[in-house]
Design a protein around this motif. Structure first.
Motif, PDB file in Angstrom:
ATOM      1  N   VAL A 276      27.558  70.319  95.827  1.00 44.70           N
ATOM      2  CA  VAL A 276      28.223  69.290  96.610  1.00 44.70           C
ATOM      3  C   VAL A 276      27.657  67.939  96.186  1.00 44.70           C
TER       4      VAL A 276
ATOM      5  N   CYS B  71      31.818  63.387 100.965  1.00 41.83           N
ATOM      6  CA  CYS B  71      31.134  64.286 100.048  1.00 41.83           C
ATOM      7  C   CYS B  71      32.195  65.133  99.357  1.00 41.83           C
TER       8      CYS B  71
ATOM      9  N   TYR C 290      32.805  68.818  97.599  1.00 46.18           N
ATOM     10  CA  TYR C 290      32.250  70.163  97.497  1.00 46.18           C
ATOM     11  C   TYR C 290      33.033  70.992  96.492  1.00 46.18           C
TER      12      TYR C 290
ATOM     13  N   THR D 197      23.782  76.093  97.954  1.00 45.18           N
ATOM     14  CA  THR D 197      24.591  75.026  97.372  1.00 45.18           C
ATOM     15  C   THR D 197      23.686  73.903  96.883  1.00 45.18           C
TER      16      THR D 197
END
Length: 206
Positions: A147, A138, A140, A186
Motif C-alpha cells: 500500500v 492511499c 492498495y 502488507t
C-alpha cells in the motif's frame, strides 16, 4: 493456477523543500512508480521531473496520482503532465492545498474512495484517508501486497498533523478504519523514509 504478476514497484528518492504556514523545510521524498515494462503509474510528483523520468524510463505513463496536495508532492505535477502527456489525479477535498502551489493549473481527474486504477496486470484501490490532508488517499495493490500511503502512515506511526488542513484524531481514525484492516504482511511504501508493514504499525498505534 494464477500466473505471477508482471507488475513491479520502482523507487527513487528526490530532494527539495516543503512549505506550509509560512515555514519551509528541506525534505527527501520517495518516488514510486508502479507498472510493467510498457506502462506505469507515477505516485506523487515531488521536486524533480528528471528524477521521476529516470524511474519511468521508456514506459508510457497512464496517470500521475497524487496522494495529497502538499507542495512537496505536487510541485512538478503540471510539468510532468506536459512531458509524459498523462492526467493528474487528485481527491477534490485537497483543492485548497493544491491552490497554495498551483493557481494557474488544475488537476485532470478527481479521485474517489473505492475507485480502482489498472496498470499492467495489477490494480490500485483508492482509499480515502483524510487527516494529514483533507483529500489524502492511499493506494492498495492486493496483487503486489503493498500500500502506498503518502504521508498518512510512516515507519513509526501516523503522518504529521498540527498544520493547516490537518487533524490528528481524523488521521488516526482513517488509519484504523482503512489501513489496519489490510493483511498484516502488507508492505507500506511511504511518502518519506523507509518501508514498514501494516502489522508493525498496527502494534505501535494500538
Amino acid at each position: 493456477m494464477t500466473a505471477a504478476s508482471t507488475a513491479r514497484v520502482d523507487h527513487a528518492v528526490t530532494s527539495g523543500t516543503f512549505s506550509l504556514d509560512g515555514e519551509t523545510f528541506e525534505v527527501d521524498n520517495n518516488v514510486w512508480v508502479v507498472g510493467d515494462d510498457t506502462e506505469c503509474i507515477v505516485i506523487d510528483a515531488p521536486h524533480s521531473v528528471d528524477d521521476i523520468l529516470a524511474v519511468v524510463g521508456e514506459r508510457r505513463v497512464k496517470a500521475i496520482v497524487c496522494t495529497h496536495a502538499h507542495d512537496d508532492h505536487v510541485r512538478v505535477a503540471p510539468e510532468l503532465r506536459e512531458k509524459v502527456v498523462a492526467p493528474i489525479l487528485l481527491h477534490p477535498d485537497d483543492k485548497p492545498l493544491w491552490e497554495l502551489t498551483h493557481t494557474q493549473y488544475l488537476w485532470d481527474v478527481d479521485l474517489a474512495d473505492g475507485q480502482t486504477l489498472e496498470v499492467g496486470d495489477t490494480t490500485l484501490q483508492v482509499l480515502h484517508t483524510p487527516g494529514h490532508a483533507p483529500g489524502a488517499v492511499c493506494l492498495y495493490s492486493p496483487e503486489l501486497g503493498c500500500v502506498f500511503t503518502g504521508d498518512t502512515l510512516f515507519h513509526g506511526g501516523p503522518g504529521a498533523t498540527g498544520r493547516s488542513y490537518s487533524d490528528r484524531p481524523t488521521l488516526e481514525a482513517s488509519i484504523r478504519a482503512r489501513l489496519f484492516d489490510l493483511p498484516g504482511d502488507t508492505v507500506v511504501h511511504t511518502g518519506h523514509g523507509e518501508d514498514t508493514t501494516i502489522a508493525a504499525e498496527r502494534e505501535l498505534l494500538g
